[in-house]
Design an enzyme around this catalytic site. Structure first.
Site: not given
Ligand code: NDP
Ligand code: 2IT
Length: 454
Positions: A134, A174
């Site tokens: 991430k 995201d």
């Protein structure tokens, strides 16, 4: 388990968490995500001592590496700005690192480590060969011009490009990162490397994007809910639903609910919630898409336009519903919200967002024995279609909408099946927390066992 065995499990769990907290001071979101997994996995490892002996879970809580860097850029007024960016490369045991980039002023290392850790289990559940990672930045895209966002993305990629690649690490979107940002990031990567490869997913359809990737997280979350309901002989059709957020995940959750004959009555953003008792129909949804995807406006404008209630500063969970879809951000459902939902008759929750229910809220859902689908299972459709985008890029083909949707259906139902295998019990109740945590763990753990001590 006997009382003595239970006590031993608890002691091991507390010792394990004490160690995690000591090694990662102040990273509360990361502690929360690890604790939830450890609760499921540590008892499981008592029956599978090879995982304990090789300290697999402890090794899984340590990222392979974290890259932290400055992103300097110039705003439209000529002011120099300096933001901070990260890429957390968590675990590549079963495939290249894979996971989104988040742009939001609250982004910090704890949040990106929790998201990276969750991603390892989620990606494993998809059945596709993807490791977990991430990244993101504390850059705030709100109120910035397209050119400012472009300059930020180009500057960020000017460092990030050395650390990623189609076989190394494949970022995506995201919160705060959608098609516009992925376009700017991909354009800069291609320019720096002089290579056209599937290094990012969520790309535009003109340059290697997959059909259905935009819709996949929301659609997949509703498919997962449908799977949970089907397992009890019920279905989504006719249900009244609350949805939080009004971004990518929320919008396509609302769309799929409509497709399946259910009604969404709420949407929200960080300012508040709209409550539309008549339901967000196709026409209103088209308006909402334009508001959020093109004009980048606020949800309060929906209430003004359609003349429904706006609850400033409130979350949707006060509105009675059959099913709830938290789709905004972490810890947006606390114990009180969870109690209100259950008391008002809600019997199913599918998390489009990552870790939207805090630890106490999860306990309320589990005690009430309602169907609770945690994010790492319920929202895995987004990264799954990212995986399908990678497959299409490496084989240089483009599947049709129906082909991708069919594969997404199959993947969500396979994830549900894994949850039943690892979380089902004789009375028919499925503990989707245990199911997804253990189901996600086993494949990665077995790969790590195979590699020896690395
Ligand atoms: P978007 O940026 O498209 O939308 C985010 C939405 O959540 C906006 O409505 C935003 O409101 C709201 N929101 C964000 N932060 C907060 C906050 N701190 N408090 C209240 N509301 C907030 O993001 P996505 O829809 O892509 O992501 C939503 C969630 O889904 C995240 O948890 C993400 O990690 C998760 N997710 C996303 C996937 C994807 O493919 N995009 C895949 C799997 C999970 P505002 O505009 O006011 O900030
Ligand atoms: O949380 C997530 O799964 C995502 N933001 C999507 C990641 C991806 O690589 O598509």
């Amino acid at each position: 388990m006997t009382n003595a065995a239970n006590a031993e499990v608890r002691q091991v769990l507390e010792g394990f968490m004490a160690h995690v907290i000591k090694r990662n001071p102040g990273e509360t979101e990361f502690h929360q995500a690890v604790r939830e997994v450890a609760h499921s996995v540590i008892p499981y490892t008592f029956d599978h001592p090879e995982y304990r002996k090789e300290k697999i879970l402890a090794r899984m809580t340590e990222p392979d590496r974290i890259i932290i860097f400055r992103v300097s850029w110039e705003d439209d007024e000529g002011n120099v700005r300096a933001d901070r960016a990260w890429r957390v490369q968590f675990n590549n045991s079963i495939g290249p690192y894979k996971g989104g980039l988040r742009f939001h002023p609250t982004v910090n290392q704890s949040i990106l480590k929790f998201l990276g850790f969750e991603q390892v289990f989620k990606n494993s559940l998809t059945t596709l060969p993807m490791g977990g990672g991430k990244g993101g930045a504390n850059f705030d895209p709100k109120g910035k011009s397209d050119r400012e966002v472009m300059r930020f993305c180009q500057s960020m990629m000017t460092e990030l490009y050395r650390h990623i690649g189609a076989r190394v690490d494949v970022p995506a979107g995201d919160i705060g990162v959608g098609a516009r940002e992925i376009g700017y990031l991909f354009g800069q990567y291609k320019r720096l490397r002089n290579e056209f490869e599937g290094v990012l997913t969520g790309k535009g359809l003109a340059f290697g994007g997959s059909l259905i990737r935009t819709e996949a997280t929301g659609y997949g979350t509703v498919y997962f809910m449908e799977n949970m309901l089907n397992h009890r002989g019920d279905g989504v059709k006719g249900k009244k639903c609350t949805v939080s957020g009004s971004g990518n995940v929320a919008i396509y959750t609302i769309e799929k609910l409509l497709d399946l004959g259910a009604t969404a009555v709420t949407a929200s953003d960080s300012g508040g919630t709209i409550y539309d008792p008549d339901g967000i129909d196709r026409e209103k949804l088209a308006w909402l898409k334009e508001l959020k995807e093109v004009r980048r406006g606020r949800i309060s404008e929906y209430a003004e336009h359609f003349g429904c209630e706006y609850m400033p500063g409130k979350r949707p969970w006060v509105v009675p519903c059959d099913l709830a879809f938290p789709s905004a951000t972490q810890n947006e459902v606390d114990a009180e919200d969870a109690r209100t939902l259950v008391d008002n008759g809600c019997f199913g929750v599918a998390e489009g967002a990552n870790m939207p229910s805090d630890t106490d809220a999860v306990a309320v859902f589990q005690e009430a024995k309602i169907m609770y689908g945690p994010g790492k299972a319920a929202n895995a459709g987004g990264v799954a279609v990212s995986g399908l985008e990678q497959s299409q890029n490496s084989t240089r083909v483009a599947w049709t909408r129906d082909e991708v949707d069919e594969k997404l259906h199959k993947i969500m139902s396979d994830i549900h099946e894994q949850c039943v295998i690892y979380g089902g019990s004789d009375d028919g109740y499925v503990d989707y927390v245990n199911g997804s945590n253990i189901g996600g763990f086993v494949k990665v753990a077995n790969a790590m066992l195979g590699y020896g001590v690395v």
